[in-house]
Design a protein around this motif. Structure first.
Motif, mmCIF file in Angstrom:
data_model
loop_
_atom_site.group_PDB
_atom_site.id
_atom_site.type_symbol
_atom_site.label_atom_id
_atom_site.label_comp_id
_atom_site.label_asym_id
_atom_site.label_seq_id
_atom_site.Cartn_x
_atom_site.Cartn_y
_atom_site.Cartn_z
ATOM 1 N N ILE A 78 -0.202 30.805 38.466
ATOM 2 C CA ILE A 78 -0.581 31.570 39.670
ATOM 3 C C ILE A 78 0.039 30.931 40.916
ATOM 4 N N GLU A 79 0.088 29.595 40.925
ATOM 5 C CA GLU A 79 0.674 28.887 42.076
ATOM 6 C C GLU A 79 2.168 29.209 42.209
ATOM 7 N N ALA A 80 2.892 29.184 41.070
ATOM 8 C CA ALA A 80 4.331 29.507 41.085
ATOM 9 C C ALA A 80 4.556 30.968 41.469
ATOM 10 N N PHE A 81 3.771 31.848 40.887
ATOM 11 C CA PHE A 81 3.878 33.295 41.124
ATOM 12 C C PHE A 81 3.621 33.613 42.605
ATOM 13 N N ASN A 82 2.575 33.013 43.142
ATOM 14 C CA ASN A 82 2.206 33.221 44.550
ATOM 15 C C ASN A 82 3.334 32.764 45.486
ATOM 16 N N HIS A 83 3.886 31.577 45.199
ATOM 17 C CA HIS A 83 4.948 31.022 46.048
ATOM 18 C C HIS A 83 6.187 31.919 46.029
ATOM 19 N N MET A 84 6.576 32.373 44.832
ATOM 20 C CA MET A 84 7.785 33.199 44.726
ATOM 21 C C MET A 84 7.578 34.581 45.345
ATOM 22 N N LYS A 85 6.359 35.101 45.223
ATOM 23 C CA LYS A 85 6.054 36.387 45.869
ATOM 24 C C LYS A 85 6.254 36.292 47.375
ATOM 25 N N LYS A 86 5.795 35.173 47.934
ATOM 26 C CA LYS A 86 5.918 34.986 49.386
ATOM 27 C C LYS A 86 7.389 34.849 49.793
ATOM 28 N N LEU A 87 8.172 34.119 48.994
ATOM 29 C CA LEU A 87 9.603 33.964 49.293
ATOM 30 C C LEU A 87 10.317 35.306 49.227
ATOM 31 N N LYS A 88 9.967 36.077 48.182
ATOM 32 C CA LYS A 88 10.603 37.383 48.011
ATOM 33 C C LYS A 88 10.343 38.263 49.236
ATOM 34 N N GLY A 89 9.144 38.164 49.763
ATOM 35 C CA GLY A 89 8.788 38.963 50.939
ATOM 36 C C GLY A 89 9.553 38.562 52.180
ATOM 37 N N LYS A 90 10.083 37.314 52.191
ATOM 38 C CA LYS A 90 10.821 36.840 53.372
ATOM 39 C C LYS A 90 12.305 37.186 53.307
ATOM 40 N N ARG A 91 12.798 37.551 52.121
ATOM 41 C CA ARG A 91 14.236 37.801 51.994
ATOM 42 C C ARG A 91 14.631 39.083 52.728
ATOM 43 N N ALA A 92 15.676 38.974 53.530
ATOM 44 C CA ALA A 92 16.180 40.161 54.252
ATOM 45 C C ALA A 92 17.658 40.320 53.928
#
Length: 594
Positions: A181-195
């Protein structure tokens, strides 16, 4: 909850899963105890049978009807409330630590509970216990957790920790689930920052003639990364955004030159952090790029070629101050971590046109754990080059004062073979805090004993000039970690790092990477006052920067504080970046599906 935003800020969290991962640190179990366990905190039904004053304290005798036994409790901090609460015949549910005192059950400072039958979580946070509990109860729900993309097992694990039905749920949970869950949460947040932005131009210059013209064979990994870059550049719908991380001496320069060739017939540009690195790249470009490609070098106070018309422009941050640079569809930055985020973005934005941006490639010689690379790839595409064009033959040894005579012999032997020696000092000037000689203190010894000794350090304005002169004429170079990155010294075969335990493993690896660049037999001596240092011993056993990045994490986690080489923002409570690659892989696949 209207005040939730302020509470989230106070907790320094930005997502619902951040909140769900703030697992209770302990629990208050108010379920009635089924047996009496000496030394344990327990909850009993109890009836007061006697109350007496004892030197300002209150001594209460309870009957435990479930066990038909008496229990005494001494209250040390007595208030009128206690005297009113504990009256003979009153009924309570009491909780406290059970002791045996001369054969009599005792529970000092017994607490009378208002509610029983619950397992109440306790949180260690900056918020009041009640505010934290309200926040969790409002947001950490089955419905919300499923909406975040978790499966039934993951949802039930989190709910079991925040709202346990029995004490077993708080002890026998699956820690691998929390890692995921920690890895999934972190990558979800990064994905949301990609432009992503459209590219200025699709680039598909012919590469095969360039590769065939090279006097050596590219490694499989170099070829693979060049192919990845080729795939990036050939579309104009999305500008490339890639970070190439190559271990020391892995041949990133060839990827840079290949990208410049792919940009043809359009122009490309590369920014390097120092003029020494810029010159080195310029020399490599002149040597290997097709003769019909014009190359320009831009540095403060020194230019080669005409950057306004050149096919490939190489420069330092001096590029940022040119207002007449041509617009190029491919921008590259070498040793990207040496520039600030704003500096890197400035060059990219200087080339942008409206919504369209140049293809953007960044290069770094600081290996990171594969797990971290996989995570970063949600924000930016990442390529790793883990192998070198040839195996380096470097022996690494931990040495101390007792080995100094042998060390001097080895240095003299290398110089006799027209090889070069590098000695790294921890400081320029003497310091009472550090138990090692400084550069200033040590230089007299080396200058007296050997010829062609050169000295430089970070604040030396002529350091690049000194390094160039040493490369051509020197025997011994005394320096601080200023030489950590980039400079190529082909005849360098021996390095001594004084006070090695004070440096991070990634820095030691960068320094060791200065020797044996052309495959010559080389040595790296880690000079220390603590020869039994486990971290240094581990370092001597591997040459892989990616393994060293894992070791660096391992020793950091065990409290060995060293210089900050791992990027910030990657600290995890459950996930181990060194060991949990399989978990990160699964989390990465899940993120793709949402």
């Amino acid at each position: 909850m209207q005040e939730a935003k302020a509470l989230f800020q106070k907790l320094k969290i930005t997502s619902l899963l951040d909140l769900a991962l703030l697992i209770p640190t302990s629990y208050n179990n108010t379920t009635l105890s089924q047996s009496i366990q000496i030394g344990e905190t327990q909850t009993f039904e109890a009836i007061v049978t006697d109350v007496s004053n004892f030197n300002g304290k209150l001594q209460i005798t309870f009957n435990l009807p479930q066990f038909n036994q008496s229990l005494k409790s001494m209250l040390f901090r007595v208030t009128p409330y206690h005297r009113q609460l504990y009256t003979v015949g009153s009924h309570h549910y009491i909780q406290g630590r059970v002791e045996d005192y001369r054969g009599m059950l005792q529970m000092n400072q017994a607490k009378s509970l208002k509610r029983i039958g619950e397992i109440i979580p306790k949180y260690s946070s900056t918020l009041k216990e009640s505010s934290m509990r309200s926040l969790v109860e409002y947001y950490v729900t089955e419905k919300n957790l499923y909406a975040e993309g978790l499966n039934a097992h993951e949802v039930n694990t989190l709910l079991g920790l925040h709202y346990p039905q029995n004490i077993k749920q708080t002890q026998a949970y699956d820690k691998e689930v929390l890692k995921f869950i920690e890895a999934f949460n972190h990558m979800k947040k990064l994905k949301g920052k990609r432009a992503d932005f459209p590219a200025l131009q699709a680039l598909s210059g012919e590469l095969i003639p360039f590769v065939k013209s090279l006097p050596f064979q590219l490694t499989k990994e170099q070829q693979l990364v060049i192919h990845e870059v080729q795939q990036d550049l050939k579309f104009d719908k999305k500008a490339a955004k890639r970070l190439v991380i190559g271990d020391v001496g892995s041949g990133k320069t060839m990827v840079i030159l290949a990208a410049a060739v792919m940009a043809r017939p359009h122009k490309s540009m590369l920014m390097a952090p120092t003029s020494l690195l810029a010159i080195q790249l310029y020399e490599e470009a002149v040597k290997h790029l097709p003769k019909e490609m014009s190359i320009a070098l831009v540095m403060q106070g020194k230019n080669e070629g005409d950057y306004k018309i050149a096919d490939f422009i190489i420069g330092t941050h001096a590029l940022l101050f040119k207002d007449d640079l041509p617009q190029v569809p491919l921008v590259m930055v070498d040793e990207q971590h040496r520039f600030g985020t704003k500096q890197r973005a400035l060059l990219e934005n200087m080339m942008a046109k409206g919504e369209k941006k140049p293809h953007y490639l960044q290069f770094s010689a600081t290996p990171i754990p594969r797990t971290q690379a996989m995570m970063q790839s949600e924000l930016i595409d990442v390529s790793l080059i883990t192998s070198t064009p040839f195996d380096k033959d470097i022996t690494t040894r931990v040495v101390d004062k007792g080995d100094f005579a042998e060390l001097l012999e080895d240095i003299a032997d290398e110089i006799a073979q027209e090889h070069q020696v590098l000695i790294i000092y921890p400081l320029v000037e003497e310091s009472k805090e550090i138990p090692y000689q400084s550069l200033d203190e040590g230089r007299g010894f080396w200058e007296k004993k050997f010829e062609n000794v050169y000295v430089t350090h970070g604040k030396d304005k002529k350091k690049e000039e000194v390094l160039r002169e040493f490369r051509d004429k020197g025997d011994i170079l005394l320096a601080t970690t200023v030489v950590e990155v980039g400079i190529s010294l082909p005849r360098l075969t021996l390095i001594v790092i004084v006070g090695a335990e004070r440096l991070g493993l990634a820095t030691l690896h960068q320094l060791r990477g200065r020797v044996g660049r052309l495959g010559l037999k080389s040595w790296c001596y880690l000079f220390t006052n603590n020869k039994k240092n486990e971290r240094l011993k581990s370092f001597t056993q591997t040459m892989s920067g990616f393994e060293i990045a894992k070791l660096d994490l391992k020793f950091r986690n065990s409290g060995d504080i060293v210089d900050g080489t791992i990027q910030s923002g990657m600290q995890f409570k459950w996930l181990d970046l060194g060991e949990d690659e399989h978990i990160v892989k699964v989390a990465k696949e899940r993120v793709k599906q949402i």
